[in-house]
Motif scaffolding. Structure first.
Motif, PDB file in Angstrom:
ATOM      1  N   TRP A  51       0.830  -1.198   0.000  1.00  0.00           N
ATOM      2  CA  TRP A  51       0.000   0.000   0.000  1.00  0.00           C
ATOM      3  C   TRP A  51       0.868   1.254   0.000  1.00  0.00           C
ATOM      4  O   TRP A  51       1.928   1.296   0.635  1.00  0.00           O
ATOM      5  CB  TRP A  51      -0.893   0.037   1.241  1.00  0.00           C
ATOM      6  N   TYR A  52       0.389   2.288  -0.688  1.00  0.00           N
ATOM      7  CA  TYR A  52       1.057   3.595  -0.694  1.00  0.00           C
ATOM      8  C   TYR A  52       0.310   4.555   0.225  1.00  0.00           C
ATOM      9  O   TYR A  52      -0.922   4.556   0.283  1.00  0.00           O
ATOM     10  CB  TYR A  52       1.119   4.161  -2.118  1.00  0.00           C
ATOM     11  N   GLY A  89      -2.853   3.119   1.494  1.00  0.00           N
ATOM     12  CA  GLY A  89      -2.813   2.895   2.940  1.00  0.00           C
ATOM     13  C   GLY A  89      -2.505   4.168   3.693  1.00  0.00           C
ATOM     14  O   GLY A  89      -1.534   4.205   4.417  1.00  0.00           O
ATOM     15  N   GLY A  90      -3.338   5.169   3.539  1.00  0.00           N
ATOM     16  CA  GLY A  90      -4.556   5.079   2.751  1.00  0.00           C
ATOM     17  C   GLY A  90      -4.879   6.415   2.098  1.00  0.00           C
ATOM     18  O   GLY A  90      -4.121   7.380   2.175  1.00  0.00           O
ATOM     19  N   ARG A 114      -6.950  -6.931  -7.901  1.00  0.00           N
ATOM     20  CA  ARG A 114      -5.622  -6.583  -7.387  1.00  0.00           C
ATOM     21  C   ARG A 114      -5.622  -5.300  -6.565  1.00  0.00           C
ATOM     22  O   ARG A 114      -4.600  -4.968  -5.968  1.00  0.00           O
ATOM     23  CB  ARG A 114      -4.619  -6.409  -8.544  1.00  0.00           C
ATOM     24  N   ILE A 115      -6.734  -4.590  -6.508  1.00  0.00           N
ATOM     25  CA  ILE A 115      -6.738  -3.238  -5.950  1.00  0.00           C
ATOM     26  C   ILE A 115      -7.440  -3.202  -4.594  1.00  0.00           C
ATOM     27  O   ILE A 115      -8.543  -3.731  -4.436  1.00  0.00           O
ATOM     28  CB  ILE A 115      -7.431  -2.248  -6.917  1.00  0.00           C
ATOM     29  N   ASP A 116      -6.807  -2.565  -3.616  1.00  0.00           N
ATOM     30  CA  ASP A 116      -7.381  -2.327  -2.289  1.00  0.00           C
ATOM     31  C   ASP A 116      -7.556  -0.825  -2.085  1.00  0.00           C
ATOM     32  O   ASP A 116      -6.799  -0.017  -2.633  1.00  0.00           O
ATOM     33  CB  ASP A 116      -6.446  -2.828  -1.183  1.00  0.00           C
ATOM     34  N   LEU A 117      -8.510  -0.471  -1.239  1.00  0.00           N
ATOM     35  CA  LEU A 117      -8.715   0.934  -0.888  1.00  0.00           C
ATOM     36  C   LEU A 117      -8.797   1.070   0.625  1.00  0.00           C
ATOM     37  O   LEU A 117      -9.819   0.757   1.238  1.00  0.00           O
ATOM     38  CB  LEU A 117      -9.990   1.478  -1.542  1.00  0.00           C
ATOM     39  N   GLY A 118      -7.695   1.491   1.228  1.00  0.00           N
ATOM     40  CA  GLY A 118      -7.690   1.830   2.644  1.00  0.00           C
ATOM     41  C   GLY A 118      -8.011   3.301   2.810  1.00  0.00           C
ATOM     42  O   GLY A 118      -7.512   4.144   2.054  1.00  0.00           O
ATOM     43  N   VAL A 119      -8.867   3.632   3.787  1.00  0.00           N
ATOM     44  CA  VAL A 119      -9.248   5.027   3.999  1.00  0.00           C
ATOM     45  C   VAL A 119      -9.041   5.396   5.466  1.00  0.00           C
ATOM     46  O   VAL A 119      -9.221   4.579   6.364  1.00  0.00           O
ATOM     47  CB  VAL A 119     -10.717   5.296   3.591  1.00  0.00           C
ATOM     48  N   LEU A 154      -8.537   2.488   8.140  1.00  0.00           N
ATOM     49  CA  LEU A 154      -7.265   2.737   8.811  1.00  0.00           C
ATOM     50  C   LEU A 154      -7.513   3.608  10.025  1.00  0.00           C
ATOM     51  O   LEU A 154      -8.377   4.491  10.003  1.00  0.00           O
ATOM     52  CB  LEU A 154      -6.297   3.457   7.874  1.00  0.00           C
ATOM     53  N   GLY A 155      -6.756   3.375  11.092  1.00  0.00           N
ATOM     54  CA  GLY A 155      -6.934   4.208  12.268  1.00  0.00           C
ATOM     55  C   GLY A 155      -5.852   3.983  13.291  1.00  0.00           C
ATOM     56  O   GLY A 155      -5.055   3.047  13.208  1.00  0.00           O
TER      57      GLY A 155
END
Length: 328
Positions: free
Chosen positions: A42-43, A76-77, A102-107, A169-170
């Protein structure tokens, strides 16, 4: 069963490196991580911070996805208060369309930089008040049916129905509760906010409610890693990373002794406390720590941030951890 190992990359700008070189180093990290068997990368989203090249997460993901074949890639995120949920859904819906599965979305709900950057990012300083509403809107754009509900409805195209996996994310127990009540996987930032880890893990698991995305809780814990061929080399690398991350403490110090004395000050001890959960040493020592930490955190997955003084040292650390934990 060993927990999956994943990576978070803020694209550090190492001494003497240009922005372009820093981004390319991150892409090579993704390629090597894929080859070595890491689960995902994750970036991060940082703004107005001169030590990192990572700000436009969706652009970086797109570039990395074109240079890799299998590894999951994500944010990430994305700091949701900085963005329109519709635009985020369109960006990640496009990524998921181009690179399926292949794609994740961390917020997250932070700004990703100094507080005064908020106005430049969103022209408003009160957007965190609508975080949960924005999260629900984003989720709807990605997970609801793409069918048109009428002329006044708003849909993300691409995005609607792509079901891009969302991760919350937290760094607080409150964030753990939000993730649990939303039925989302939760990534806790224990790599820089260590104190609430145990309670956040307990609250998340005990209060989790299943959702269409996630039938069971999935808890990811962040951890710092500095691995080298020897313990002494690892210590050199971690101090190089600390000097880069804390210029106010290391500026003007002429030698290692003066630098370490500065970190022994009240300010320095507060800085080091942020990195309580850090695996530092040769490969086996690092692996033992990561196994302990996974059990301590009750983690289903570990999210590693490498702390080194150079891109080359980071490549070595990536390989050593993989050799010790991902092979055989």
């Amino acid at each position: 069963m060993p927990v999956p190992l994943s990576l978070v990359d803020p694209l550090p700008i190492f001494a003497g490196a240009t922005l372009a070189e820093s981004v390319e180093s991150g892409i090579e990290l993704a390629r090597d991580a894929e080859r070595l068997g890491y689960h995902r990368l994750w970036y991060t989203e940082h703004h107005n911070q001169g030590c990192y090249a990572g700000s436009a997460t969706s652009v970086l993901i797109a570039h990395a996805a074109c240079r890799t074949d299998r590894i999951r890639l994500g944010a990430g995120g994305v700091m949701l208060p900085n963005h329109s949920p519709l635009v985020v859904a369109e960006h990640f819906g496009t990524l998921a369309t181009l690179h399926p599965d292949r794609i994740d979305l961390g917020v997250g709900r932070g700004v990703g930089g100094p507080a005064h950057t908020s106005r430049a990012l969103r022209r408003s300083t009160d957007r965190t008040d609508s975080y949960e509403e924005d999260l629900a809107e984003l989720r709807g754009h990605l997970w609801d049916s793409p069918d048109d509900d009428g002329e006044e409805s708003v849909r993300a195209f691409p995005g609607a129905g792509t079901r891009v996996p969302l991760y919350l994310l937290g760094s607080s127990v409150a964030a753990a509760r939000t993730a649990a009540s939303s039925g989302l996987p939760f990534c806790f930032a224990s790599h820089f906010t260590p104190d609430p880890l145990e309670e956040a893990s307990r609250v998340y698991r005990s209060e989790f409610r299943p959702s269409p995305q996630c039938a069971e809780p999935w808890f990811i814990a962040g951890v710092n890693v500095t691995a080298a061929e020897t313990g002494a080399q690892a210590q050199e690398e971690v101090w190089a990373a600390r000097r880069r991350l804390s210029p106010a403490l290391s500026s003007g110090r002429s030698n290692a002794e003066e630098t370490r004395a500065a970190f022994d000050s009240p300010l320095g001890r507060r800085f080091l406390q942020r990195y309580t959960y850090s695996a530092i040493g040769a490969a086996e020592e690092t692996a033992r720590y990561l196994r302990w930490f996974a059990e301590h955190a009750g983690a289903d997955e570990l999210m590693i941030e490498f702390h080194t003084g150079s891109a080359r040292a980071r490549e070595v650390a990536l390989r050593l951890v993989a050799d010790a934990m991902l092979t055989g």
